[in-house]
Design a protein around this motif. Structure first.
Motif, PDB file in Angstrom:
ATOM      1  N   ALA A 114       9.212  -9.514   4.226  1.00 57.40           N
ATOM      2  CA  ALA A 114       8.530  -8.999   3.039  1.00 57.40           C
ATOM      3  C   ALA A 114       7.487  -7.986   3.481  1.00 57.40           C
ATOM      4  CB  ALA A 114       7.877 -10.138   2.264  1.00 57.40           C
ATOM      5  N   SER A 115       7.464  -6.803   2.833  1.00 53.38           N
ATOM      6  CA  SER A 115       6.512  -5.749   3.147  1.00 53.38           C
ATOM      7  C   SER A 115       5.517  -5.623   2.010  1.00 53.38           C
ATOM      8  CB  SER A 115       7.229  -4.407   3.365  1.00 53.38           C
ATOM      9  OG  SER A 115       8.160  -4.503   4.432  1.00 53.38           O
ATOM     10  N   PHE A 116       4.218  -5.444   2.369  1.00 52.18           N
ATOM     11  CA  PHE A 116       3.166  -5.332   1.365  1.00 52.18           C
ATOM     12  C   PHE A 116       2.391  -4.031   1.506  1.00 52.18           C
ATOM     13  CE2 PHE A 116       3.798  -9.813   2.432  1.00 52.18           C
ATOM     14  CZ  PHE A 116       4.137 -10.320   1.190  1.00 52.18           C
ATOM     15  N   GLY A 117       2.938  -3.088   2.310  1.00 50.80           N
ATOM     16  CA  GLY A 117       2.270  -1.805   2.465  1.00 50.80           C
ATOM     17  C   GLY A 117       2.433  -0.926   1.233  1.00 50.80           C
ATOM     18  N   ASP A 118       1.816   0.253   1.285  1.00 45.74           N
ATOM     19  CA  ASP A 118       1.862   1.158   0.128  1.00 45.74           C
ATOM     20  C   ASP A 118       3.265   1.694  -0.105  1.00 45.74           C
ATOM     21  OD1 ASP A 118      -0.839   0.784  -0.173  1.00 45.74           O
ATOM     22  OD2 ASP A 118      -1.386   2.547   1.042  1.00 45.74           O
ATOM     23  N   ASP A 119       3.987   2.003   0.984  1.00 46.46           N
ATOM     24  CA  ASP A 119       5.305   2.616   0.823  1.00 46.46           C
ATOM     25  C   ASP A 119       6.374   1.579   0.518  1.00 46.46           C
ATOM     26  OD1 ASP A 119       4.105   5.009   1.401  1.00 46.46           O
ATOM     27  OD2 ASP A 119       4.580   4.906   3.560  1.00 46.46           O
TER      28      ASP A 119
END
Length: 390
Positions: A205-210
């Motif tokens: 799971a990614s929580f960065g802006d992109d």
């Protein structure tokens, strides 16, 4: 002047001429036996309390997948000398308070003083246990504990280099990651004969802006750990890959026969051990403030034993009507204050910049203050009475 048998309570077999042949040796054996048994009992209790707390902490880390279960007991075994070097001086100190306090409560000290056996004789009786305790603590603090800390550092470095799958317990989810990305890993079972994981589930799971909210999910029938250029990979077979955002229709499904998922960084040589894990000879040659702080701390553990044992003799002097535990709490608090000052000075020396520190940054001053306090326990009343008379 010889000591009468009637004052020490000996039977007629010891007093054919009316006097005791060897009261000093008997007194030494009596006090040493009581102190040894009490020290062993107190040490066992304190070690169990301290080890239980640390074991629960490491057990939680093992359950979270941060450390392998097979390394848990090795870490505890290497940490045991460090526990003992801290506990043994306190155990001997408490043992003296208990033994001498009981002797005051039972009026045994009154009998000994009436027979000419004063504090000086009691101090001589305690020379043997004090020297033994100092030798054991010196062995641990100067030699055994640094080796144990170095091994613990090596074990934790190895655990950091191992991937989540190497620490994976079948049947449980393991989550690892930081605030921007996390990885959840699950394996239904482990086939030990073939050395593969079965029904493997991996979710990134990614929580960065992109990539906010985007999840990559992989399911495979089997998974096997492989190494390529010192990098760990999980080789998956016969599975599916799903990628997209939850609730959105733009997701992709890909079937594969073989795929690799990178699960570890490139392994490098372990970092040098911390200052606590360095040998005493290396600290002497180093000369840095951190090395000097650790070196002074190791010697301080040895010096605390004779100082606190001397303090225990007057502190254990209680009135039978007051109870044997009247001075126990203040005495233990005094010991904690003493050790706390040593730890504070150790931190101050270690935080100093450069390799040289002022002369007043030394644990010897704390030992000197402790010695003055012990001198006051023995002769403070006499000096105060002389001044009041004048």
């Amino acid at each position: 002047m010889r000591t009468p048998c009637s004052l020490l309570g000996y039977n007629a077999a010891h007093c054919e001429a009316g006097f005791v042949a060897g009261p000093t040796l008997i007194l030494h054996r009596y006090i040493n036996r009581q102190v040894f048994m009490t020290t062993v009992m107190v040490t066992f209790i304190l070690v169990m309390v301290l080890v239980s707390g640390r074991f629960i902490k490491y057990l939680a880390e093992a359950a979270a997948g941060q450390i392998a279960a097979d390394a848990l007991f090795m870490v505890m075994a290497f940490r045991l000398p460090e526990f003992l070097q801290m506990i043994l001086p306190l155990s001997l100190y408490i043992a003296l308070l208990l033994v001498l306090g009981r002797m005051h409560m039972d009026n045994e000290m009154v009998v000994l003083h009436a027979g000419g056996q004063g504090n000086a004789r009691v101090i001589r009786s305690l020379i043997a246990p004090v020297l033994v305790a100092m030798a054991v603590v010196a062995l641990f603090s100067l030699y055994v504990t640094p080796k144990g800390d170095a091994e613990v550092n090596r074990i934790f470095e190895e655990q950091k280099g191992r991937s989540v799958l190497e620490l994976l317990t079948p049947g449980r989810f393991h989550v690892k990651g930081d605030g921007e990305s996390q990885r959840a890993t699950y394996a239904e079972s482990l086939n030990r004969e073939e050395g593969v994981l079965e029904n493997v589930f991996v979710a990134d799971a990614s929580f960065g802006d992109d990539e906010a909210g985007r999840i990559l999910t992989v399911w495979a029938r089997t998974g096997r750990l492989v190494q390529d250029d010192n990098i760990s990979y999980l080789e998956l077979r016969d599975g599916f890959q799903y990628q997209g955002k939850p609730g959105a229709a733009d997701y992709r499904e890909v079937a594969f026969e073989t795929a690799r998922v990178r699960i570890g960084n490139e392994r490098s040589s372990s970092r040098p051990p911390e200052v606590r894990g360095r040998a005493t000879a290396e600290l002497i040659e180093d000369g840095s403030n951190k090395a000097q702080a650790e070196l002074q701390w190791r010697w301080s553990l040895i010096l605390t034993i004779p100082i606190m044992c001397l303090a225990a003799i007057p502190l254990a002097r209680v009135n039978p009507r007051q109870g044997r535990f009247l001075r126990m709490i203040p005495a233990v608090l005094g010991y904690m204050f003493y050790v706390g000052l040593l730890l504070t000075m150790r931190s101050w020396i270690a935080d100093l910049p450069g390799k040289e520190h002022p002369w007043f940054y030394s644990t010897l001053w704390i030992h000197l203050l402790a010695g003055i306090a012990v001198f006051g326990l023995y002769y403070g009343d006499r000096l105060f009475k002389r001044r009041t008379r004048q």
